[in-house]
Design an enzyme around this catalytic site. Structure first.
Site, PDB file in Angstrom:
ATOM      1  N   ASN A   1      11.369  -4.746   1.011  1.00 41.73           N
ATOM      2  CA  ASN A   1      10.347  -5.557   1.680  1.00 41.73           C
ATOM      3  C   ASN A   1      10.222  -6.837   0.857  1.00 41.73           C
ATOM      4  OD1 ASN A   1       7.812  -6.840   2.220  1.00 41.73           O
ATOM      5  ND2 ASN A   1       7.095  -4.992   3.235  1.00 41.73           N
TER       6      ASN A   1
ATOM      7  N   ASN B   1       5.384   2.407   4.919  1.00 38.98           N
ATOM      8  CA  ASN B   1       3.934   2.421   4.785  1.00 38.98           C
ATOM      9  C   ASN B   1       3.397   3.859   4.843  1.00 38.98           C
ATOM     10  OD1 ASN B   1       2.734  -0.200   4.305  1.00 38.98           O
ATOM     11  ND2 ASN B   1       3.564  -0.821   6.273  1.00 38.98           N
TER      12      ASN B   1
ATOM     13  N   ASP C   1       5.768  -7.868  -3.767  1.00 30.78           N
ATOM     14  CA  ASP C   1       5.005  -6.740  -4.319  1.00 30.78           C
ATOM     15  C   ASP C   1       5.763  -5.420  -4.159  1.00 30.78           C
ATOM     16  OD1 ASP C   1       4.620  -7.057  -1.587  1.00 30.78           O
ATOM     17  OD2 ASP C   1       2.435  -7.086  -1.683  1.00 30.78           O
ATOM     18  N   HIS C   2       6.898  -5.454  -3.451  1.00 30.86           N
ATOM     19  CA  HIS C   2       7.816  -4.313  -3.353  1.00 30.86           C
ATOM     20  C   HIS C   2       9.053  -4.607  -4.204  1.00 30.86           C
ATOM     21  CE1 HIS C   2       6.015  -2.585   0.488  1.00 30.86           C
ATOM     22  NE2 HIS C   2       5.507  -3.801   0.470  1.00 30.86           N
TER      23      HIS C   2
END
Length: 259
Positions: free
Chosen positions: A7, A152, A250-251
């Site tokens: 991501n 998610n 953030d991934h």
């Protein structure tokens, strides 16, 4: 063959990070999520200059998925079947020919589902049900199939540093985790958990509250392998160091190597 899911959290904002990583990691196929770009605006020139073929399914401002590959795919499908009214760009499928037969790779960006008391949570569960039906049909082909992406979904308490914090979050709801297990129970193997049961195995750290520095992470990026793909699995790893780079997503990339 090295296949990676990541991501990227905005491909234009992270293009320097992406190209630096591609040179370092040298993957054969990359499944990107949350590209946040329309197809025409995707920075394909920079990636093609590195020898990658680019296939996108974009959307302005948010969502969007892509597959980068050293070899051109034989076939590309955009959008998850089952709901003609769904305009969100969250699914792209590519088929590649190899000397040993076809391999089918999907880049998917599963809905977040928050807040759970809004229409976003039923949409998430409905999307997962559609994915399950689609995957069941594809499994009948009995070929290597890799469902790679940001799901998610926090599958188990061990997949979060502080699971109690996520009790009221869509990522950790019982219905979410049950839907993920139903997908597994079709015959898919969670690549990372097939090689390690260690705690502290995360793929996402929030930008807030020093989550990265405190290793306050969660594991929500998964590569799910059909039996035929699982039989070819040589290794699985999380390229965690990329989170410490300047202007990171953030991934982080999650990689497998298959024979």
């Amino acid at each position: 063959m090295k296949i990676v899911t990541w991501n990227i959290n905005g491909v234009k904002a992270r293009i320097d990070v992406l190209t630096t990583w591609l040179r370092e990691s040298d993957p054969d196929i990359v499944c990107l999520q949350e590209i946040k770009s329309v197809d025409d605006g995707f920075p394909r020139f920079e990636l093609e200059a590195l020898g990658y073929h680019v296939e996108t399914h974009g959307q302005k401002g948010f969502n969007g998925v892509a597959i980068l590959s050293k070899k051109s795919p034989e076939e590309v499908t955009r959008g998850l079947p089952g709901d003609d009214a769904d305009e969100q760009a969250r699914f792209i499928e590519a088929v590649f020919s190899t000397e040993k037969g076809a391999i089918r790779v999907v880049s998917l960006y599963l809905p977040n589902g928050n807040p759970i008391d809004t229409e976003k949570f039923p949409y998430k569960l409905g999307w997962m049900a559609r994915l399950e039906r689609w995957a069941e049909e594809r499994l009948a082909l009995e070929e290597p199939l890799i469902l790679a992406g940001d799901y998610n979904v926090i599958p188990e308490p061990i997949d979060a540093r502080n699971p109690e914090v996520w009790i009221n979050d869509a990522l950790f709801q019982p219905e979410t985790r049950q839907a993920f297990r139903r997908l597994e129970n079709l015959g898919f193997t969670d690549a990372v958990r097939s090689v390690t049961d260690a705690a502290g195995t995360y793929t996402f750290w929030d930008y807030q509250a020093g989550a990265w520095q405190k290793n306050n992470g969660i594991r929500i990026d998964h590569l799910m392998l059909s039996p035929e793909a699982a039989n070819l699995l040589e290794s699985a790893s999380i390229e965690k160091h990329v989170r410490a780079w300047e202007k990171p997503s953030d991934h982080v990339p999650v990689a497998i190597s298959i024979a």
